[in-house]
Design a protein around this motif. Structure first.
Motif, PDB file in Angstrom:
ATOM      1  N   SER A 193       0.821  -1.214   0.000  1.00 13.75           N
ATOM      2  CA  SER A 193       0.000   0.000   0.000  1.00 13.75           C
ATOM      3  C   SER A 193       0.850   1.256   0.000  1.00 13.75           C
ATOM      4  N   ARG A 194       2.034   1.175   0.560  1.00 13.52           N
ATOM      5  CA  ARG A 194       2.916   2.341   0.601  1.00 13.52           C
ATOM      6  C   ARG A 194       3.347   2.727  -0.812  1.00 13.52           C
ATOM      7  N   MET A 195       3.590   1.738  -1.650  1.00 17.48           N
ATOM      8  CA  MET A 195       3.913   2.013  -3.051  1.00 17.48           C
ATOM      9  C   MET A 195       2.759   2.750  -3.720  1.00 17.48           C
ATOM     10  N   ILE A 196       1.544   2.266  -3.514  1.00 20.11           N
ATOM     11  CA  ILE A 196       0.380   2.893  -4.137  1.00 20.11           C
ATOM     12  C   ILE A 196       0.191   4.311  -3.616  1.00 20.11           C
ATOM     13  N   GLU A 197       0.405   4.508  -2.327  1.00 20.50           N
ATOM     14  CA  GLU A 197       0.261   5.846  -1.734  1.00 20.50           C
ATOM     15  C   GLU A 197       1.220   6.843  -2.385  1.00 20.50           C
ATOM     16  N   ILE A 198       2.474   6.420  -2.608  1.00 24.47           N
ATOM     17  CA  ILE A 198       3.456   7.308  -3.223  1.00 24.47           C
ATOM     18  C   ILE A 198       3.057   7.630  -4.660  1.00 24.47           C
ATOM     19  N   LEU A 199       2.654   6.620  -5.400  1.00 21.52           N
ATOM     20  CA  LEU A 199       2.233   6.852  -6.789  1.00 21.52           C
ATOM     21  C   LEU A 199       1.012   7.761  -6.850  1.00 21.52           C
ATOM     22  N   LYS A 200       0.129   7.611  -5.887  1.00 25.62           N
ATOM     23  CA  LYS A 200      -1.060   8.471  -5.827  1.00 25.62           C
ATOM     24  C   LYS A 200      -0.666   9.907  -5.515  1.00 25.62           C
ATOM     25  N   GLU A 201       0.238  10.087  -4.578  1.00 28.60           N
ATOM     26  CA  GLU A 201       0.615  11.429  -4.141  1.00 28.60           C
ATOM     27  C   GLU A 201       1.324  12.214  -5.239  1.00 28.60           C
TER      28      GLU A 201
END
Length: 424
Positions: A193-201
């Motif tokens: 989820s941390r990967m997705i959060e960074i890509l989202k941000e």
């Protein structure tokens, strides 16, 4: 000629982590000198050599120049005059731009040790923005180094640089195979989820997985989903899959299982009736666009389509269960069906307060499948006098087997075993 260990091996040693692969940089040498020393060339883009005995890779120190959009648009320059510092400054993050000499000394010209101590992901130089793969790599590192209380943050200037890269269209130049490769590796890290959060941000998620981005802000019934938000739920689900050590196909299916909730009728929210069927073409579109391998694609599509009905297993009729197995090709591929149940288990537990609860439908469907598999389809077919009726005869025998097993079992019923997962 001087040889240094560089990159991840140095970083992981300083973090006290096991060192997997060691990369070496050779300073002060030429391809001719490497060949004369017995090294074997293997690099296509720039000179890389295999050690004559250990067969480890040794790369000549190099500089590079951006020549075109995307991650392949580079020209490389290698020469005996290229310094270690010149090689390191072209690397992505400061924590990956350190070297270890044969004397045991750390060469750290760009502050990698300080950023390790502060747990910050920071680009080394403006050259970072020339390679869009680095956005994915940074996000993947964030997913890897994310133990509770020890997460790495992204330096504000690095986040801004990534946003600029997205706005400039660099992410759009990535080839699908490379995007999938990096996302797949990130899914296998400690906290995907941390990967997705960074890509989202940074805005990259909108370019790479817009179907997933659409889920944030989509409400869910609080009675079933205390976390409330569909995007948040999907992050809990994929992290459940990671915490349980499930394989890539299961983690990918967990990530995409609720895409349909992004396209249900907002007038009906927080209910999402029919989201499973609506999600199937979206999941398939993601898989086609990223050229996802068949095993991951098939499991993701099947999980998207079936997670609702599997959540109601305790209240399904034997015929409905048999048809579920047939639809999922579970009689020929029982292991794939069981893998789908792992992803659906993560869906059930990927809710606030449900993390450690037992998903009893999983054991129920596994036992029902075993009962159906006990039917000798060949014997049923042989006993059938009308060939055209063989499929129905086999189906009936499997339904009877599931019914007989069910009568011998004290099945739990009620909201927790049925309707909760139907709404998930």
């Amino acid at each position: 000629m001087k040889i240094y260990q560089v990159g991840g091996a140095v970083r992981d040693r300083l973090l006290g982590l096991p060192v997997q692969d060691v990369d070496y940089v050779v300073v002060g040498s030429t391809p001719e000198a490497m060949l004369a020393a017995g090294y074997r060339p293997v690099g296509k883009d720039f000179p890389v050599f295999l050690h004559p005995r250990s067969h480890e890779e040794y790369a000549l120190a190099r500089t590079e120049r951006k020549t075109a959009a995307g991650y392949k648009g580079f020209a490389f320059y290698t020469d005996a005059s290229v310094t270690l510092e010149e090689d390191l400054i072209r690397r992505d993050l400061t924590i990956n731009a350190m070297a270890l000499g044969d004397d045991g000394q750390i060469i750290d010209p760009y502050g990698g040790q300080a950023d390790l101590a502060a747990r910050v992901l920071r680009h080394v130089s403006p050259a970072f923005e020339e390679d869009p793969v680095r956005i994915l790599r940074l996000a993947r590192f964030a997913a890897r180094f994310s133990a509770p209380g020890q997460e790495f943050s992204v330096a504000p200037e690095t986040m801004q640089l990534m946003r600029n890269m997205v706005a400039a269209g660099e992410v759009d130049a990535l080839v699908p195979e490379r995007v999938w490769q990096e996302i797949a590796r990130g899914l296998m890290e400690q906290r995907p989820s941390r990967m997705i959060e960074i890509l989202k941000e940074c805005g990259a998620l909108a370019r790479l997985l817009p179907e997933l981005l659409r889920l944030w802000g989509v409400p869910q019934p609080l009675h079933y989903h205390p976390e409330g938000d569909t995007g948040v739920h999907c992050m809990l689900v994929v992290d459940q899959a990671a915490q349980r050590g499930y394989p890539l196909a299961v983690r990918f299916a967990a990530l995409l299982h609720d895409l349909g909730k992004g396209v249900t009728d907002p007038a009906a929210w927080p209910a999402h009736h029919g989201h499973e069927a609506l999600g199937v073409p979206l999941t398939d579109a993601v898989c086609q666009r990223l050229r996802v391998p068949a095993d991951c694609r098939d499991l993701a599509v099947m999980t998207t389509r079936e997670h609702g009905v599997c959540g109601q297993a305790a209240i399904l009729r034997p015929a409905t269960i048999a048809d579920l197995f047939q639809r999922c090709d579970a009689y020929r591929k029982p292991d794939r069906f069981r893998a789908m149940l792992l992803a659906i288990e993560c869906d059930y537990c990927g809710r606030t307060g449900y993390e450690t609860r037992e998903f009893r439908q999983k054991a129920l469907l596994e036992a029902a499948l075993q009962a159906a598999l006990s039917v000798d389809a060949g014997a049923v077919a042989k006993a059938c006098t009308t060939p055209a009726r063989i499929p129905e005869a086999v189906r009936s025998a499997r339904i009877d087997a599931i019914r007989a097993w069910r009568k011998s079992t004290d099945l739990p019923t009620g909201e927790d075993d049925g309707a909760v997962c139907a709404a998930s």
